[in-house]
Motif scaffolding. Sequence first.
Motif, PDB file in Angstrom:
ATOM      1  N   UNK A   1       0.933  -0.782   0.230  1.00 30.85           N
ATOM      2  CA  UNK A   1      -0.573   0.027   0.039  1.00 30.85           C
ATOM      3  C   UNK A   1       1.003   1.522  -0.105  1.00 30.85           C
ATOM      4  N   UNK A   2       1.830   1.922   0.912  1.00 31.83           N
ATOM      5  CA  UNK A   2       2.788   2.456   1.232  1.00 31.83           C
ATOM      6  C   UNK A   2       3.516   2.886  -0.369  1.00 31.83           C
ATOM      7  N   UNK A   3       3.874   1.412  -1.371  1.00 32.54           N
ATOM      8  CA  UNK A   3       4.595   2.144  -2.841  1.00 32.54           C
ATOM      9  C   UNK A   3       3.336   1.931  -3.014  1.00 32.54           C
ATOM     10  N   UNK A   4       2.868   1.692  -3.567  1.00 32.01           N
ATOM     11  CA  UNK A   4       1.144   1.884  -4.386  1.00 32.01           C
ATOM     12  C   UNK A   4       1.204   3.695  -4.746  1.00 32.01           C
ATOM     13  N   UNK A   5       0.764   3.816  -3.242  1.00 34.68           N
ATOM     14  CA  UNK A   5       0.213   5.154  -3.030  1.00 34.68           C
ATOM     15  C   UNK A   5       1.552   6.475  -3.428  1.00 34.68           C
TER      16      UNK A   5
ATOM     17  N   UNK B   1       3.988   5.755  -5.750  1.00 36.28           N
ATOM     18  CA  UNK B   1       3.973   6.363  -7.130  1.00 36.28           C
ATOM     19  C   UNK B   1       2.923   6.347  -8.080  1.00 36.28           C
ATOM     20  N   UNK B   2       1.590   6.057  -7.021  1.00 32.29           N
ATOM     21  CA  UNK B   2       0.505   7.242  -8.083  1.00 32.29           C
ATOM     22  C   UNK B   2       0.715   8.759  -7.453  1.00 32.29           C
ATOM     23  N   UNK B   3       1.425   8.801  -6.153  1.00 35.98           N
ATOM     24  CA  UNK B   3       1.343  10.229  -6.355  1.00 35.98           C
ATOM     25  C   UNK B   3       2.564  10.908  -7.624  1.00 35.98           C
ATOM     26  N   UNK B   4       3.912  10.189  -7.539  1.00 42.66           N
ATOM     27  CA  UNK B   4       4.601  10.083  -8.379  1.00 42.66           C
ATOM     28  C   UNK B   4       4.282  10.534  -9.468  1.00 42.66           C
ATOM     29  N   UNK B   5       3.569   9.508 -10.213  1.00 44.97           N
ATOM     30  CA  UNK B   5       3.539   9.967 -11.398  1.00 44.97           C
ATOM     31  C   UNK B   5       2.721  11.102 -11.724  1.00 44.97           C
ATOM     32  N   UNK B   6       1.331  11.504 -10.621  1.00 44.09           N
ATOM     33  CA  UNK B   6       0.894  12.268 -10.924  1.00 44.09           C
ATOM     34  C   UNK B   6       1.826  14.181 -10.918  1.00 44.09           C
ATOM     35  N   UNK B   7       2.988  13.775  -9.976  1.00 44.19           N
ATOM     36  CA  UNK B   7       3.529  15.134 -10.105  1.00 44.19           C
ATOM     37  C   UNK B   7       4.883  15.043 -11.252  1.00 44.19           C
ATOM     38  N   UNK B   8       4.927  14.097 -12.107  1.00 45.83           N
ATOM     39  CA  UNK B   8       5.722  13.861 -13.179  1.00 45.83           C
ATOM     40  C   UNK B   8       4.692  14.526 -14.309  1.00 45.83           C
ATOM     41  N   UNK B   9       3.573  14.483 -14.336  1.00 44.23           N
ATOM     42  CA  UNK B   9       2.471  13.995 -15.209  1.00 44.23           C
ATOM     43  C   UNK B   9       2.732  16.118 -14.864  1.00 44.23           C
ATOM     44  N   UNK B  10       1.985  16.828 -13.592  1.00 42.76           N
ATOM     45  CA  UNK B  10       2.199  18.319 -13.273  1.00 42.76           C
ATOM     46  C   UNK B  10       3.383  19.245 -13.814  1.00 42.76           C
ATOM     47  N   UNK B  11       4.982  17.886 -13.929  1.00 41.57           N
ATOM     48  CA  UNK B  11       6.032  19.122 -14.401  1.00 41.57           C
ATOM     49  C   UNK B  11       5.771  19.372 -15.460  1.00 41.57           C
TER      50      UNK B  11
ATOM     51  N   UNK C   1      -5.612   0.172   4.092  1.00 40.06           N
ATOM     52  CA  UNK C   1      -5.731   1.433   4.793  1.00 40.06           C
ATOM     53  C   UNK C   1      -4.009   1.686   5.602  1.00 40.06           C
ATOM     54  N   UNK C   2      -4.063   1.368   6.790  1.00 40.36           N
ATOM     55  CA  UNK C   2      -3.112   1.342   7.360  1.00 40.36           C
ATOM     56  C   UNK C   2      -2.160   2.275   6.689  1.00 40.36           C
ATOM     57  N   UNK C   3      -1.559   1.281   5.440  1.00 44.33           N
ATOM     58  CA  UNK C   3      -0.417   1.916   4.096  1.00 44.33           C
ATOM     59  C   UNK C   3      -0.792   3.346   3.933  1.00 44.33           C
ATOM     60  N   UNK C   4      -2.057   3.339   3.669  1.00 47.79           N
ATOM     61  CA  UNK C   4      -2.357   5.010   2.979  1.00 47.79           C
ATOM     62  C   UNK C   4      -1.462   6.090   4.329  1.00 47.79           C
ATOM     63  N   UNK C   5      -2.505   5.183   5.150  1.00 45.82           N
ATOM     64  CA  UNK C   5      -2.508   6.863   6.575  1.00 45.82           C
ATOM     65  C   UNK C   5      -1.184   6.808   7.212  1.00 45.82           C
ATOM     66  N   UNK C   6      -0.146   5.924   6.505  1.00 46.63           N
ATOM     67  CA  UNK C   6       0.899   5.953   7.637  1.00 46.63           C
ATOM     68  C   UNK C   6       1.560   7.067   6.836  1.00 46.63           C
ATOM     69  N   UNK C   7       1.796   6.909   5.122  1.00 49.23           N
ATOM     70  CA  UNK C   7       1.869   7.271   4.182  1.00 49.23           C
ATOM     71  C   UNK C   7       1.585   8.947   3.960  1.00 49.23           C
ATOM     72  N   UNK C   8       0.921   9.664   4.327  1.00 55.57           N
ATOM     73  CA  UNK C   8       0.029  11.174   4.272  1.00 55.57           C
ATOM     74  C   UNK C   8       0.421  11.088   6.389  1.00 55.57           C
ATOM     75  N   UNK C   9       0.615  10.228   6.632  1.00 53.50           N
ATOM     76  CA  UNK C   9       0.981  10.807   8.219  1.00 53.50           C
ATOM     77  C   UNK C   9       2.239  11.688   8.266  1.00 53.50           C
ATOM     78  N   UNK C  10       3.499  10.538   7.237  1.00 56.09           N
ATOM     79  CA  UNK C  10       4.866  10.473   7.627  1.00 56.09           C
ATOM     80  C   UNK C  10       4.943  11.554   6.905  1.00 56.09           C
ATOM     81  N   UNK C  11       4.943  10.922   5.402  1.00 58.44           N
ATOM     82  CA  UNK C  11       5.425  12.504   4.055  1.00 58.44           C
ATOM     83  C   UNK C  11       4.504  13.176   4.424  1.00 58.44           C
ATOM     84  N   UNK C  12       3.378  13.795   3.945  1.00 57.72           N
ATOM     85  CA  UNK C  12       2.397  14.843   3.883  1.00 57.72           C
ATOM     86  C   UNK C  12       2.286  15.749   5.127  1.00 57.72           C
ATOM     87  N   UNK C  13       1.990  15.195   6.706  1.00 58.05           N
ATOM     88  CA  UNK C  13       2.094  15.580   7.050  1.00 58.05           C
ATOM     89  C   UNK C  13       3.014  16.254   8.461  1.00 58.05           C
TER      90      UNK C  13
END
Length: 392
Positions: free
Chosen positions: A114-118, A120-130, A340-352
């Motif tokens: 879950x952590x790696x999937x999230x 990768x999804x955000x990484x692809x989104x940032x490359x698209x934005x760039x 879900x724990x991977x999603x919230x763990x990634x969000x909490x540590x990285x984005x928050x």
Amino acid sequence: MLHHPRLLARDDDVNCGSGGGARTDTKLRIASIFIILVGSLAGALFPVLTRRTKWLSKRVPQPVFETAKYFGSGVIIATSLIHLLDPAIEELSSPCLAPGWQEYPYALGICLISIFLIFIVELVAFRWGTARLERLGLAHDAHGHGLASLAAHGPETDQITQANAALSRNDISDGSLNREKSRDIESTHSHSHSHSQEHEHQQTFPHAHSDVEAARAHAHHHHPHAVGDSPAAQVIGIAILEFGVLLHSILVGLTLAVNEEFRVLFVVIVFHQTFEGLGVGSRLAFVRLPQKYNYIPVLGAVLFGITTPIGIAVGLGVRETYNPDSTTASIVSGILDAFSSGILLYTGLVELMAHEFLFNSDMLSGSNKKLAYALGCMILGAGLMALLGRWA
């Protein structure tokens, strides 16, 4: 998901699916739908409405909102580990499951995926934005230094990008304009996105959004702007957080509706959902979207508020046949909790945590008192949520 007693070996007392859920306290269980609805909505909507409505922004002191923001960050991190990952480990190691489930820590593996999937999804989104920025003739710093204080994530753009983006954005209420302006007065080194400055530039340079040279001439008035602040990236961030939280909330409601220990769990979950709502709402409150998409944070808060009550209602409807300890229920809830724990763990540590402290110039250059207060609020939120894990 709520805790079940750890069962180390199959024996005659293990309930692996016979019978349904508890049938006691029916009236109180029905009332819990509305009580938890009020608590969840209050927690999630308070930061969003305080940030985005003129009436509330004038009446709620800024320190109250800041406290809720940092407190909520700690709540999300504790939720990922105590209220999701630990129950997932228990559920996927239940003696009711086939022996193969005992041979590998599947819950931890699913969390890792879950952590790696999230990511990768955000990484692809940032490359698209760039890529979109490059097509517009704008550059960015691929190393991502000096991130803006309120950036969700991602590499920074250069000053031209920030000026151009700032001159063209008009997506927040008058109340937020006043608060951001007062924040700039307090800290001349702040990297927060000052909408009051944007308003002044829009008045001075009404056509600068279509004139890159005008933006370059006045770029020194603005701080670097993150690709993560693009509408697409912000919506992706909301969707990721909401997906993890809503899955968790539905499972909490289902279990509460059929659990034998309803009275104790009910009290705990009222606090649980209110605190978690503060965490989600604080995250949603800082999302910056075009004016026509300003309803999205409010919608996200409302969705959080109604999911647990919906879960309770569904659980009451199926409690004659639904057994949370059954083989199927353990597998499904365990997988969803772990993901879900991977999603919230990634969000909490990285984005928050990382972007509110390590990449936030306000924190790095601010006073020790301000930093200690923010850390204290975050630790308090994590501590209280972890304490609730003793019962739910």
